[in-house]
Design a protein around this motif. Structure first.
Motif, PDB file in Angstrom:
ATOM      1  N   SER A  46       0.866  -1.279  -0.044  1.00 45.01           N
ATOM      2  CA  SER A  46       0.020  -0.037  -0.016  1.00 45.01           C
ATOM      3  C   SER A  46       0.914   1.318   0.068  1.00 45.01           C
ATOM      4  N   ALA A  47       2.078   1.134   0.525  1.00 43.18           N
ATOM      5  CA  ALA A  47       2.947   2.323   0.543  1.00 43.18           C
ATOM      6  C   ALA A  47       3.671   2.419  -0.503  1.00 43.18           C
ATOM      7  N   ASN A  48       3.756   1.524  -1.692  1.00 35.92           N
ATOM      8  CA  ASN A  48       4.651   1.575  -2.786  1.00 35.92           C
ATOM      9  C   ASN A  48       3.653   1.644  -4.134  1.00 35.92           C
ATOM     10  N   ASP A  49       2.349   1.473  -4.026  1.00 32.08           N
ATOM     11  CA  ASP A  49       1.377   1.334  -5.384  1.00 32.08           C
ATOM     12  C   ASP A  49       1.438   2.619  -5.998  1.00 32.08           C
ATOM     13  N   LEU A  50       1.317   3.748  -5.331  1.00 27.82           N
ATOM     14  CA  LEU A  50       1.182   5.076  -6.167  1.00 27.82           C
ATOM     15  C   LEU A  50       2.385   5.273  -6.860  1.00 27.82           C
ATOM     16  N   ALA A  51       3.568   5.041  -6.618  1.00 23.55           N
ATOM     17  CA  ALA A  51       4.890   5.118  -7.072  1.00 23.55           C
ATOM     18  C   ALA A  51       5.164   4.265  -8.154  1.00 23.55           C
ATOM     19  N   ILE A  52       4.632   2.944  -7.847  1.00 21.62           N
ATOM     20  CA  ILE A  52       4.643   1.888  -9.006  1.00 21.62           C
ATOM     21  C   ILE A  52       3.712   2.189 -10.182  1.00 21.62           C
ATOM     22  N   ALA A  53       2.427   2.821  -9.801  1.00 18.92           N
ATOM     23  CA  ALA A  53       1.558   3.047 -10.916  1.00 18.92           C
ATOM     24  C   ALA A  53       2.240   4.347 -11.932  1.00 18.92           C
ATOM     25  N   ARG A  54       3.003   5.204 -11.008  1.00 19.13           N
ATOM     26  CA  ARG A  54       3.626   6.469 -12.071  1.00 19.13           C
ATOM     27  C   ARG A  54       4.517   5.806 -12.929  1.00 19.13           C
ATOM     28  N   VAL A  55       5.341   4.927 -12.452  1.00 26.62           N
ATOM     29  CA  VAL A  55       6.601   4.354 -13.017  1.00 26.62           C
ATOM     30  C   VAL A  55       6.223   3.377 -14.028  1.00 26.62           C
ATOM     31  N   LEU A  56       5.162   2.764 -13.845  1.00 28.45           N
ATOM     32  CA  LEU A  56       4.666   1.634 -15.127  1.00 28.45           C
ATOM     33  C   LEU A  56       4.284   2.406 -16.087  1.00 28.45           C
ATOM     34  N   GLY A  57       3.795   3.479 -15.944  1.00 25.92           N
ATOM     35  CA  GLY A  57       3.424   4.435 -17.250  1.00 25.92           C
ATOM     36  C   GLY A  57       4.378   4.714 -18.135  1.00 25.92           C
ATOM     37  N   GLN A  58       5.497   4.601 -17.458  1.00 21.38           N
ATOM     38  CA  GLN A  58       6.833   4.985 -18.381  1.00 21.38           C
ATOM     39  C   GLN A  58       7.457   3.867 -19.150  1.00 21.38           C
ATOM     40  N   ILE A  59       6.900   2.543 -18.899  1.00 21.74           N
ATOM     41  CA  ILE A  59       7.612   1.535 -19.238  1.00 21.74           C
ATOM     42  C   ILE A  59       6.601   0.803 -20.374  1.00 21.74           C
ATOM     43  N   ALA A  60       7.053   1.187 -21.564  1.00 24.72           N
ATOM     44  CA  ALA A  60       6.205   0.893 -22.921  1.00 24.72           C
ATOM     45  C   ALA A  60       6.033  -0.550 -23.430  1.00 24.72           C
ATOM     46  N   ALA A  61       5.481  -1.251 -22.485  1.00 22.66           N
ATOM     47  CA  ALA A  61       5.420  -2.668 -22.824  1.00 22.66           C
ATOM     48  C   ALA A  61       4.208  -3.317 -22.236  1.00 22.66           C
ATOM     49  N   PRO A  62       3.628  -4.475 -23.146  1.00 21.61           N
ATOM     50  CA  PRO A  62       2.276  -4.837 -22.694  1.00 21.61           C
ATOM     51  C   PRO A  62       1.823  -5.356 -21.275  1.00 21.61           C
ATOM     52  N   GLU A  63       3.238  -5.915 -20.666  1.00 23.86           N
ATOM     53  CA  GLU A  63       3.118  -6.218 -19.236  1.00 23.86           C
ATOM     54  C   GLU A  63       2.954  -5.168 -18.252  1.00 23.86           C
ATOM     55  N   ALA A  64       3.279  -3.979 -18.793  1.00 25.05           N
ATOM     56  CA  ALA A  64       3.145  -2.978 -17.847  1.00 25.05           C
ATOM     57  C   ALA A  64       1.549  -2.651 -17.669  1.00 25.05           C
ATOM     58  N   ALA A  65       1.007  -2.750 -19.058  1.00 26.74           N
ATOM     59  CA  ALA A  65      -0.525  -2.370 -18.960  1.00 26.74           C
ATOM     60  C   ALA A  65      -1.266  -3.511 -18.305  1.00 26.74           C
ATOM     61  N   ALA A  66      -0.655  -4.658 -18.623  1.00 32.22           N
ATOM     62  CA  ALA A  66      -1.377  -5.629 -17.689  1.00 32.22           C
ATOM     63  C   ALA A  66      -1.436  -5.534 -16.248  1.00 32.22           C
ATOM     64  N   MET A  67      -0.236  -5.181 -15.806  1.00 32.50           N
ATOM     65  CA  MET A  67      -0.210  -5.001 -14.045  1.00 32.50           C
ATOM     66  C   MET A  67      -0.932  -3.700 -13.754  1.00 32.50           C
ATOM     67  N   LEU A  68      -1.006  -2.889 -14.519  1.00 32.57           N
ATOM     68  CA  LEU A  68      -1.894  -1.417 -14.194  1.00 32.57           C
ATOM     69  C   LEU A  68      -3.316  -1.950 -14.157  1.00 32.57           C
ATOM     70  N   ALA A  69      -3.715  -2.501 -15.197  1.00 37.12           N
ATOM     71  CA  ALA A  69      -5.241  -2.998 -15.324  1.00 37.12           C
ATOM     72  C   ALA A  69      -5.491  -4.141 -14.227  1.00 37.12           C
ATOM     73  N   GLU A  70      -4.232  -5.014 -13.533  1.00 40.57           N
ATOM     74  CA  GLU A  70      -4.683  -5.572 -12.284  1.00 40.57           C
ATOM     75  C   GLU A  70      -4.771  -4.710 -11.156  1.00 40.57           C
ATOM     76  N   MET A  71      -3.944  -3.781 -11.115  1.00 36.67           N
ATOM     77  CA  MET A  71      -3.994  -2.885 -10.017  1.00 36.67           C
ATOM     78  C   MET A  71      -5.266  -2.168  -9.876  1.00 36.67           C
ATOM     79  N   GLU A  72      -5.860  -1.709 -11.023  1.00 30.20           N
ATOM     80  CA  GLU A  72      -7.006  -0.903 -10.893  1.00 30.20           C
ATOM     81  C   GLU A  72      -8.204  -1.624 -10.368  1.00 30.20           C
ATOM     82  N   VAL A  73      -8.226  -3.095 -10.351  1.00 29.48           N
ATOM     83  CA  VAL A  73      -9.359  -3.637  -9.982  1.00 29.48           C
ATOM     84  C   VAL A  73      -9.535  -3.302  -8.318  1.00 29.48           C
ATOM     85  N   GLY A  74     -10.565  -2.696  -7.895  1.00 27.72           N
ATOM     86  CA  GLY A  74     -10.902  -2.547  -6.563  1.00 27.72           C
ATOM     87  C   GLY A  74     -10.226  -1.217  -5.880  1.00 27.72           C
ATOM     88  N   THR A  75      -9.681  -0.425  -6.718  1.00 30.28           N
ATOM     89  CA  THR A  75      -9.237   0.812  -6.217  1.00 30.28           C
ATOM     90  C   THR A  75     -10.158   1.838  -6.456  1.00 30.28           C
TER      91      THR A  75
END
Length: 395
Positions: free
Chosen positions: A38-67
């Motif tokens: 919970s302490a790192n999720d915001l920073a992780i979400a920001r950094v994932l937006g800089q990784i131009a790869a399908p895996e980054a989009a998949a992880m962001l989509a997973e993180m969005e569930v229930g947030t």
């Protein structure tokens, strides 16, 4: 781009936890997945937006569930940035009962795998049930040495899947076993990371094909065999493990083991006057040094992985005792135990050295000899003299 005053603190925060911004996308995303709190999720979400790869989009989509709130807005901003780079957001069904990484039947995913052959190659499948009927299958041929050799994604019926499985089992002479889809996914992603850039261009876009079937980013993975055989993992592997063909067929890299095999051969052929006990002591010293020098680093990691996956396969083909032995051996490598004191590893290394020596002797027998040893010269001279004497008597 995220303004520097926002992204740099996020990167710095994660770098302190072991994140490497310059790592390949699949590895960077896997590391971020392992850092989620919970302490790192915001920073992780920001950094994932800089990784131009399908895996980054998949992880962001997973993180969005229930947030909700600020984290959800940050996730949506990062997904928007990735779409600007042509990376679409995978669709993940909402589930109040499972807001984290999907498990088991919640995903509709299953896996299958073959045993590795003598060259370390195996077939791995990830299968997903389709809402309208039928299946989607991610099919991969992976190699312990070369990484990902081939990959395809295809639609098929359950009947076609059964037919493919039966045909493959007949050709391989061994069953294809059902496996946790996370293990199958790990095997594929691990193989992809080991694949050279040149080969990646030939085997197809694995990351894109994977995203079609697996809706989450690759993550750190603990092999399930350690939980299944927790008691066995604490003991020593039985010496009889070396008698299993799937273990005995494993070969360490020849360039690494050949110098030690040559040293063993020189001891065995030495002209020094050594009694049997002295010779065996010196060979054992080379054996212990081989274990210490070779069963470390990447070589040890690859052997451990072979043992883990073979144990998993053994367990699903009714060889529970052998599975426990293989888990115990893998655990010793994992825990950096003193391997030279364990009988299985002594027998394993002796077999490795013996294989190299046997192959060398076979090649020598097959090739013409231009240089003769003194003993061979003496025998040849004696034989020639005997032939000349025989001719003299015939005259």
């Amino acid at each position: 781009m995220i303004p520097g005053k926002q992204i740099e603190p996020a990167i710095s925060q994660l770098r302190e936890l072991g994140f490497a911004p310059g790592a390949p996308p699949v590895e960077a995303v896997a590391k971020l997945a392992s850092l989620r709190t919970s302490a790192n999720d915001l920073a992780i979400a920001r950094v994932l937006g800089q990784i131009a790869a399908p895996e980054a989009a998949a992880m962001l989509a997973e993180m969005e569930v229930g947030t909700s709130g600020g984290l959800r807005r940050e996730i949506r901003r990062s997904l928007f940035r990735l779409r600007q780079h042509g990376i679409e957001t995978p669709v993940i069904a909402q589930s109040s009962a499972n807001a984290g990484r999907p498990t088991g039947d919640d995903t509709g995913l299953s896996g299958m795998m073959s045993i590795a052959d003598a060259d370390g190659a195996r077939i791995v499948w990830i299968i997903k049930s389709r809402a309208g009927g039928g299946l989607r299958r991610l099919w991969a041929l992976i190699s312990e040495k070369e990484g990902l050799l081939a990959v395809t994604a295809e639609s098929l019926s359950r009947k076609e899947l059964r037919s493919d499985r039966a045909e493959l089992e007949q050709r391989a002479g061994a069953p294809i076993v059902e496996a946790d889809w996370r293990l199958a996914d790990f095997l594929m992603c691990e193989a992809y990371r080991r694949t050279s850039d040149e080969r990646r261009a030939r085997v197809g876009n694995f990351l894109t094909l994977r995203t079609e079937i697996v809706p989450v980013a690759p993550a750190d993975f603990r092999h399930p065999i350690y939980d299944e055989f927790a008691a066995e993992a604490d003991g020593d592997p039985a010496a009889d493990l070396i008698k299993e063909p799937d273990i005995a067929a494993y070969k360490l890299p020849q360039d690494a083991i050949k110098p030690l095999a040559d040293e063993t051969a020189q001891l065995q052929q030495s002209t020094l006057v050594l009694n049997r006990m002295q010779q065996e002591e010196r060979v054992n010293a080379v054996l212990e040094r081989a274990i210490e020098q070779l069963l470390t680093g990447d070589i040890a990691d690859r052997l451990r992985r072979r043992l883990e996956d073979t144990a998993y396969y053994f367990a699903r083909t009714g060889k529970r005792a052998q599975a426990g032995w293989a888990v115990a051996a893998a655990a010793k490598l994992r825990d950096h135990a003193e391997l030279k004191r364990i009988v299985f590893f002594q027998l394993f290394m002796r077999a490795q050295l013996g294989t190299i020596l046997s192959e060398q002797q076979q090649r020598q027998q097959e090739q013409p000899r231009l240089i003769m040893t003194p003993a061979e010269m003496m025998r040849a001279r004696t034989a020639a003299q005997a032939r000349m004497a025989q001719r003299g008597r015939l005259r």
